[in-house]
Design an enzyme around this catalytic site. Structure first.
Site, mmCIF file in Angstrom:
data_model
loop_
_atom_site.group_PDB
_atom_site.id
_atom_site.type_symbol
_atom_site.label_atom_id
_atom_site.label_comp_id
_atom_site.label_asym_id
_atom_site.label_seq_id
_atom_site.Cartn_x
_atom_site.Cartn_y
_atom_site.Cartn_z
ATOM 1 N N LYS A 45 0.860 -1.180 0.000
ATOM 2 C CA LYS A 45 0.000 0.000 0.000
ATOM 3 C C LYS A 45 0.897 1.232 0.000
ATOM 4 O O LYS A 45 1.929 1.268 0.689
ATOM 5 C CB LYS A 45 -0.870 0.007 1.266
ATOM 6 N N LEU A 73 -5.288 7.325 1.635
ATOM 7 C CA LEU A 73 -3.959 6.785 1.990
ATOM 8 C C LEU A 73 -3.882 6.249 3.416
ATOM 9 O O LEU A 73 -2.968 6.585 4.169
ATOM 10 C CB LEU A 73 -2.868 7.838 1.764
ATOM 11 N N CYS A 130 -2.375 10.057 -6.251
ATOM 12 C CA CYS A 130 -3.495 9.785 -5.347
ATOM 13 C C CYS A 130 -4.516 10.918 -5.496
ATOM 14 O O CYS A 130 -4.205 12.090 -5.293
ATOM 15 C CB CYS A 130 -3.058 9.691 -3.889
ATOM 16 N N LYS A 164 3.661 5.876 -10.388
ATOM 17 C CA LYS A 164 2.250 5.546 -10.642
ATOM 18 C C LYS A 164 1.618 6.818 -11.167
ATOM 19 O O LYS A 164 1.618 7.865 -10.483
ATOM 20 C CB LYS A 164 1.603 5.087 -9.347
ATOM 21 N N GLY A 250 -9.048 -2.062 -15.018
ATOM 22 C CA GLY A 250 -10.046 -2.841 -15.719
ATOM 23 C C GLY A 250 -9.701 -4.292 -15.984
ATOM 24 O O GLY A 250 -10.365 -4.961 -16.776
HETATM 25 O O1 OXC Z 1 -3.365 6.552 -5.224
HETATM 26 C C1 OXC Z 1 -4.445 6.162 -4.763
HETATM 27 N N1 OXC Z 1 -5.433 5.804 -5.598
HETATM 28 C C2 OXC Z 1 -6.648 5.454 -5.171
HETATM 29 O O2 OXC Z 1 -7.541 5.198 -5.991
HETATM 30 N N2 OXC Z 1 -6.895 5.403 -3.818
HETATM 31 C C3 OXC Z 1 -5.834 5.476 -2.909
HETATM 32 C C4 OXC Z 1 -6.216 6.124 -1.608
HETATM 33 O O3 OXC Z 1 -7.203 6.885 -1.555
HETATM 34 O O4 OXC Z 1 -5.468 5.889 -0.640
HETATM 35 N N3 OXC Z 1 -4.658 6.096 -3.421
#
Ligand code: OXC
Length: 311
Positions: A45, A73, A130, A164, A250
């Site tokens: 995570k 997060l 995020c 990301k 997806g």
């Molecule tokens: O980068 C993120 N993408 C998401 O879709 N949700 C999480 C989050 O909200 O922690 N973080």
């Protein structure tokens, strides 16, 4: 028989599938469950400097064709994931990736310095996307900010790493972001895409939103985002120099995994489908991908990777 293996950046995966950061990866128990599944790798995570509770619940909901989340997060803090990575059996186990998503550039640099000093074989995925921190923009949508963050990151973190990315929707933005990314040779991969930010799912019966944070706004995943995810994979595969693209968005069967690889993906992450089905999805998707390759006469992933036909 088909060969689903992929080796990239020193990482050897028996198959190209792993969890999307955020799903089944916040606790060591969850991470161990992914490691024990048929997944080819696992990622933690996104971590912050300090532990976070995250946004108020409900903050995740299944939707007719996917999911909406505004988790905010929630995580155990970077030390927890650093400890997990230090204790991890990197030789005998599956490749372990670590996702980092600091609340500030300083936090990102402090965490990256700690991961650097630990000298672990994990690859870092720096989260620039995020969408669920109230009041905070997605860095990936600010090209100048992204360039600044990456300039500072590479001064501190010298090993290959990835980012990301949020979904982009305009050829000018693909080109702009690719230009920023191409100026960092040690940035060796991008993961496309993070959730499509700030969607709104409405429940008709209750005439209400379905998650509490941000008036019901949250990142969208699942079937809804597949075409956008595939476009981002293909565009960055085309525009980036000497970098890998990891597909995310997806994927719920061998079909979408095949599409992501056809569009150029080196490996493929599973989010919403993993959240809803559980870790058994990896063996199912793996076997479906193998069967599809068999039917089409492909022996390896490289036989069709990036070979999407245009008209
Ligand atoms: O980068 C993120 N993408 C998401 O879709 N949700 C999480 C989050 O909200 O922690 N973080």
């Amino acid at each position: 028989a088909v060969d689903l293996s992929v080796s990239w950046l020193g990482v050897n995966m028996e198959n190209p599938l792993y969890n999307a950061s955020g799903v089944m990866c916040r606790s060591r128990e969850e991470l161990d469950a992914v490691a024990a599944s048929a997944a080819g790798a696992l990622i933690t995570k996104s971590c912050t400097l300090l532990p976070r509770e995250g946004n108020p619940e409900p903050r995740y909901a299944k939707a007719p064709h996917g999911s909406i989340n505004s988790m905010g997060l929630p995580n155990a803090g970077y030390q927890y994931y650093l400890d997990y990575a230090k204790a991890y059996d990197h030789q005998g186990g599956k490749p372990l990736f670590v996702s980092v998503s600091g609340m500030s550039l300083e936090d990102n640099l402090e965490m990256l310095a700690a991961f650097r000093d630990a000298d672990l074989p994990c690859l870092v995925e720096l989260n620039l996307s995020c969408p669920n921190l109230p009041g905070k923009p997605q860095i990936g949508y600010d090209f100048e900010a992204s360039s600044h963050v990456l300039s500072e990151v590479v001064k501190v973190y010298h090993k290959p790493f990835g980012v990301k990315l949020p979904p982009y929707f305009d050829p000018v933005h693909f080109a702009e972001m690719a230009s920023v990314l191409n100026s960092f040779p040690s940035l060796k991969y991008v993961t496309c895409i993070n959730s499509v930010g700030n969607g709104l799912v409405i429940d008709l019966d209750s005439e209400s939103v379905v998650i509490k944070p941000k008036g019901g706004l949250g990142g969208i995943g699942g079937d809804y985002v597949l075409p956008t995810a595939l476009a981002n994979v293909r565009e960055f595969y085309r525009l980036l120099d000497d970098k890998h693209v990891i597909g995310c968005g997806g994927v719920k069967s061998g079909r979408e995994a095949f599409m992501h690889i056809l569009a150029g993906a080196t490996a493929v992450q599973v989010g919403t489908c993993l959240y809803e089905e559980g870790a058994a999805c990896f063996a199912r998707i793996r076997d479906e991908l193998a069967a599809l390759m068999q039917q089409k006469g492909y022996a390896t992933l490289a036989d069709f990777r990036g070979k999407l036909k245009t008209m």
